[in-house]
Motif scaffolding. Structure first.
Motif, mmCIF file in Angstrom:
data_model
loop_
_atom_site.group_PDB
_atom_site.id
_atom_site.type_symbol
_atom_site.label_atom_id
_atom_site.label_comp_id
_atom_site.label_asym_id
_atom_site.label_seq_id
_atom_site.Cartn_x
_atom_site.Cartn_y
_atom_site.Cartn_z
ATOM 1 N N ILE A 86 -69.967 30.694 -59.720
ATOM 2 C CA ILE A 86 -71.422 30.624 -59.878
ATOM 3 C C ILE A 86 -72.161 31.082 -58.631
ATOM 4 O O ILE A 86 -73.370 31.282 -58.670
ATOM 5 C CB ILE A 86 -71.878 29.202 -60.241
ATOM 6 C CG1 ILE A 86 -71.615 28.243 -59.080
ATOM 7 C CG2 ILE A 86 -71.201 28.721 -61.496
ATOM 8 C CD1 ILE A 86 -72.214 26.872 -59.289
ATOM 9 N N MET A 90 -76.374 32.266 -57.438
ATOM 10 C CA MET A 90 -77.191 31.379 -56.617
ATOM 11 C C MET A 90 -77.884 32.101 -55.481
ATOM 12 O O MET A 90 -78.981 31.731 -55.083
ATOM 13 C CB MET A 90 -76.319 30.239 -56.051
ATOM 14 C CG MET A 90 -75.752 29.305 -57.117
ATOM 15 S SD MET A 90 -74.677 28.023 -56.451
ATOM 16 C CE MET A 90 -75.835 27.067 -55.469
ATOM 17 N N HIS A 91 -77.256 33.114 -54.923
ATOM 18 C CA HIS A 91 -77.826 33.804 -53.771
ATOM 19 C C HIS A 91 -79.170 34.436 -54.118
ATOM 20 O O HIS A 91 -79.314 35.129 -55.124
ATOM 21 C CB HIS A 91 -76.864 34.886 -53.261
ATOM 22 C CG HIS A 91 -75.744 34.332 -52.423
ATOM 23 N ND1 HIS A 91 -75.957 33.540 -51.320
ATOM 24 C CD2 HIS A 91 -74.398 34.445 -52.534
ATOM 25 C CE1 HIS A 91 -74.800 33.199 -50.781
ATOM 26 N NE2 HIS A 91 -73.828 33.735 -51.508
ATOM 27 N N ARG A 93 -81.826 32.970 -55.066
ATOM 28 C CA ARG A 93 -82.559 32.269 -56.120
ATOM 29 C C ARG A 93 -82.763 30.809 -55.733
ATOM 30 O O ARG A 93 -82.519 29.900 -56.511
ATOM 31 C CB ARG A 93 -81.800 32.365 -57.449
ATOM 32 C CG ARG A 93 -81.679 33.784 -57.988
ATOM 33 C CD ARG A 93 -80.872 33.805 -59.276
ATOM 34 N NE ARG A 93 -80.886 35.109 -59.924
ATOM 35 C CZ ARG A 93 -80.040 36.086 -59.658
ATOM 36 N NH1 ARG A 93 -79.100 35.903 -58.734
ATOM 37 N NH2 ARG A 93 -80.101 37.250 -60.286
ATOM 38 N N ARG A 94 -83.217 30.571 -54.517
ATOM 39 C CA ARG A 94 -83.348 29.231 -53.993
ATOM 40 C C ARG A 94 -84.213 28.352 -54.879
ATOM 41 O O ARG A 94 -83.835 27.240 -55.265
ATOM 42 C CB ARG A 94 -83.932 29.302 -52.583
ATOM 43 C CG ARG A 94 -84.291 27.975 -51.981
ATOM 44 C CD ARG A 94 -85.192 28.158 -50.767
ATOM 45 N NE ARG A 94 -85.950 26.961 -50.538
ATOM 46 C CZ ARG A 94 -87.038 26.617 -51.198
ATOM 47 N NH1 ARG A 94 -87.486 27.404 -52.156
ATOM 48 N NH2 ARG A 94 -87.675 25.498 -50.921
ATOM 49 N N VAL A 97 -82.600 27.568 -58.262
ATOM 50 C CA VAL A 97 -81.508 26.601 -58.122
ATOM 51 C C VAL A 97 -82.051 25.178 -58.002
ATOM 52 O O VAL A 97 -81.537 24.243 -58.623
ATOM 53 C CB VAL A 97 -80.636 26.954 -56.892
ATOM 54 C CG1 VAL A 97 -79.667 25.817 -56.573
ATOM 55 C CG2 VAL A 97 -79.875 28.246 -57.138
ATOM 56 N N LEU A 98 -83.107 25.000 -57.213
ATOM 57 C CA LEU A 98 -83.675 23.666 -57.013
ATOM 58 C C LEU A 98 -84.302 23.117 -58.296
ATOM 59 O O LEU A 98 -84.130 21.933 -58.628
ATOM 60 C CB LEU A 98 -84.710 23.702 -55.885
ATOM 61 C CG LEU A 98 -84.128 23.938 -54.487
ATOM 62 C CD1 LEU A 98 -85.244 24.138 -53.477
ATOM 63 C CD2 LEU A 98 -83.236 22.778 -54.065
ATOM 64 N N LEU A 100 -83.384 23.992 -61.261
ATOM 65 C CA LEU A 100 -82.254 23.712 -62.155
ATOM 66 C C LEU A 100 -81.593 22.383 -61.805
ATOM 67 O O LEU A 100 -81.170 21.632 -62.689
ATOM 68 C CB LEU A 100 -81.227 24.842 -62.081
ATOM 69 C CG LEU A 100 -81.602 26.142 -62.800
ATOM 70 C CD1 LEU A 100 -80.542 27.214 -62.557
ATOM 71 C CD2 LEU A 100 -81.756 25.892 -64.304
ATOM 72 N N LEU A 101 -81.510 22.068 -60.501
ATOM 73 C CA LEU A 101 -80.964 20.779 -60.080
ATOM 74 C C LEU A 101 -81.824 19.634 -60.605
ATOM 75 O O LEU A 101 -81.307 18.610 -61.069
ATOM 76 C CB LEU A 101 -80.887 20.703 -58.553
ATOM 77 C CG LEU A 101 -79.666 21.320 -57.879
ATOM 78 C CD1 LEU A 101 -79.792 21.199 -56.364
ATOM 79 C CD2 LEU A 101 -78.388 20.652 -58.361
ATOM 80 N N LEU A 126 -71.201 21.528 -53.082
ATOM 81 C CA LEU A 126 -72.202 22.595 -52.997
ATOM 82 C C LEU A 126 -72.837 22.711 -51.618
ATOM 83 O O LEU A 126 -73.586 23.662 -51.360
ATOM 84 C CB LEU A 126 -73.315 22.353 -54.033
ATOM 85 C CG LEU A 126 -72.951 22.577 -55.504
ATOM 86 C CD1 LEU A 126 -74.084 22.108 -56.401
ATOM 87 C CD2 LEU A 126 -72.645 24.045 -55.767
ATOM 88 N N PHE A 130 -75.211 25.641 -50.050
ATOM 89 C CA PHE A 130 -76.596 25.390 -49.639
ATOM 90 C C PHE A 130 -76.807 25.770 -48.173
ATOM 91 O O PHE A 130 -77.879 26.267 -47.804
ATOM 92 C CB PHE A 130 -76.956 23.924 -49.853
ATOM 93 C CG PHE A 130 -77.064 23.521 -51.304
ATOM 94 C CD1 PHE A 130 -77.625 24.383 -52.236
ATOM 95 C CD2 PHE A 130 -76.613 22.283 -51.737
ATOM 96 C CE1 PHE A 130 -77.724 24.025 -53.573
ATOM 97 C CE2 PHE A 130 -76.709 21.910 -53.066
ATOM 98 C CZ PHE A 130 -77.270 22.784 -53.991
ATOM 99 N N ILE A 140 -83.803 19.472 -51.835
ATOM 100 C CA ILE A 140 -82.777 19.046 -52.791
ATOM 101 C C ILE A 140 -82.967 17.575 -53.133
ATOM 102 O O ILE A 140 -82.858 17.171 -54.296
ATOM 103 C CB ILE A 140 -81.373 19.286 -52.215
ATOM 104 C CG1 ILE A 140 -81.183 20.758 -51.835
ATOM 105 C CG2 ILE A 140 -80.303 18.864 -53.221
ATOM 106 C CD1 ILE A 140 -79.883 21.044 -51.099
#
Length: 438
Positions: A86, A90-91, A93-94, A97-98, A100-101, A126, A130, A140
């Motif tokens: 994955i 992720m790179h 797309r900070r 990603v957050l 999505l978390l 992860l 990060f 996060i």
């Protein structure tokens, strides 16, 4: 009101925590202050504290078992294996990603009600990723806490059904009828405030890159190894580990017990030889090392809550506000929010705060003229408002347990303060607005 034992002890707790005094020591000192100012002797205070430790015994044990399960999963190598695949998504797309978390954490309250169980399993592996993305871990923490709070406040499923059921039951018990189906409408505006707080935290407050050291742990070293050298072969221990996770999930959903669920997952991995019994002592030690301190915080927090509640200090605080509110809707709503904030920060649980607040707030709201919807908004929001930002809440302890796996995330300044600012302030404002417009 300012001399109330709850107020004094919470002030001491917050001040010591902000001064970076260990949370356990801060809780113990705050407990003594609360007990002595409530008229208890030092011996009675300690006795009440010790007697209340068992209130969070199941939670503490579940934290320990989840830590052991997380270590076993990391040792299997599956986390690095999956993260390698994955990583390309992720790179760069900070923000995605957050968010999505936050969405993933939201599922843990309603759709798959496992609460904080996923954090020590998902987040530590992860951390190395990060770090490369230079993501501020405070962002996060706010994303995870949003997912641990907002769904149960708004959605009447899973933990949300329990929370909203308590609100409806306690309102009826104190003389004000409201249908359970109306509670989400009452909580919609406060939760909208939390959404705004989440967006501000991710898109603005913690947007700048933040450097962290790559400190090897049983989690991050595993990820580093698998990202440097590809390993495309699934092994039997990977399948067993997935089976252990599935057993954990099913047991949690069926029995509603994190202790039973985590123990089932651990035994599955041992029995099917993904981890050998002879390594059990080392695995348990690593799991306790990871989650033991947080589990003990929950125990001490339970004793602290017992001292505050059994002395009657919480009821006195709530009752003392009713004598000088007058007939102002605005003043009444603001004061109720602050009272809920003080009580929940001290007790550390919004679920346990609702019955205490409802007993006084329902008659008070009825006398002032608040509608049932407005009353539900006040009770629900004032009960939930201190959960984020409380040093003793699992909504803050959970994120810290994962983010501090390498010792670079401070519970108070990196979890509690950011979540307090981005959620409690919007909840207070939007809770007052909801009370005035509903």
């Amino acid at each position: 009101m300012l001399l109330n034992p709850v107020v004094l002890s919470v002030i001491v707790l917050v001040a010591l925590s902000l001064a970076r005094v260990n949370v356990i020591i801060a809780l113990l000192i705050a407990t003594i202050v609360g007990g002595l100012t409530a008229g208890l002797s030092l011996e009675e205070t300690i006795t009440t504290l010790v007697g209340g430790l068992g209130g969070q015994g199941e939670t503490a044990l579940s934290y320990i078992l989840l830590g052991i399960l997380a270590v076993m999963i990391a040792r299997s190598g599956i986390t690095g294996f999956l993260i390698q695949r994955i990583l390309p998504f992720m790179h760069g797309r900070r923000g995605v990603v957050l968010f999505l978390l936050a969405g993933l954490a939201s599922l843990s309250q309603n759709v798959i009600p496992i609460h904080i169980a996923f954090i020590p399993i998902l987040i530590p592996p992860l951390l190395a990723i990060f770090n490369k993305m230079k993501v501020d871990r405070r962002a996060i923490a706010t994303a995870l806490t949003f997912g641990l709070k907002a769904p149960y406040i708004l959605v009447p499923v899973g933990f949300g059904l329990i929370f909203q059921g308590i609100i409806a039951d306690e309102m009826r018990a104190n003389g004000m009828e409201i249908a359970l189906s109306q509670i989400p409408l009452a909580m919609a505006i406060p939760v909208a405030g939390m959404v705004i707080g989440l967006a501000i935290a991710i898109l603005f407050t913690y947007r700048k890159p933040r450097e962290y050291q790559d400190i090897p742990t049983e989690f991050t070293s595993d990820v580093a190894a698998t990202t440097e050298e590809a390993n495309d072969q699934w092994q039997m221990k990977h399948f067993v580990t997935l089976l252990g996770l599935a057993v954990t999930l099913v047991l949690q959903i069926v029995y509603g017990s994190l202790v039973l669920a985590a123990l089932g997952g651990i035994l599955t991995i041992f029995i099917f030889r993904a981890e050998t019994w002879k390594n059990g002592e080392m695995v348990v030690e690593d799991g306790v090392k990871m989650m033991g301190a947080i589990a003990f915080v929950m125990l001490v927090a339970s004793g602290y809550a017992s001292v505050l509640t059994e002395t009657g200090a919480v009821n006195e605080l709530v009752e003392s506000t009713s004598s000088w509110l007058g007939d102002s809707y605005l003043v009444a709503a603001i004061v109720m929010m602050f009272v809920g904030l003080l009580v929940t920060i001290g007790i550390g649980t919004s679920f346990g705060t609702i019955p205490v607040l409802a007993a006084i707030f329902v008659p008070l709201c009825a006398s002032i003229g608040f509608s049932p919807l407005a009353t539900a908004a006040l009770i629900g929001t004032s009960g939930a408002i201190g959960d984020a930002g409380s040093p003793a809440s699992d909504s803050t302890l959970g994120p810290t347990s994962g983010l501090n796996a390498d010792g670079q995330h401070h519970h108070i300044w990196d979890t509690c303060v950011p979540t307090f600012i981005h959620y409690n302030i919007p909840l207070l404002i939007c809770g007052v607005i909801a009370a005035l417009v509903l």
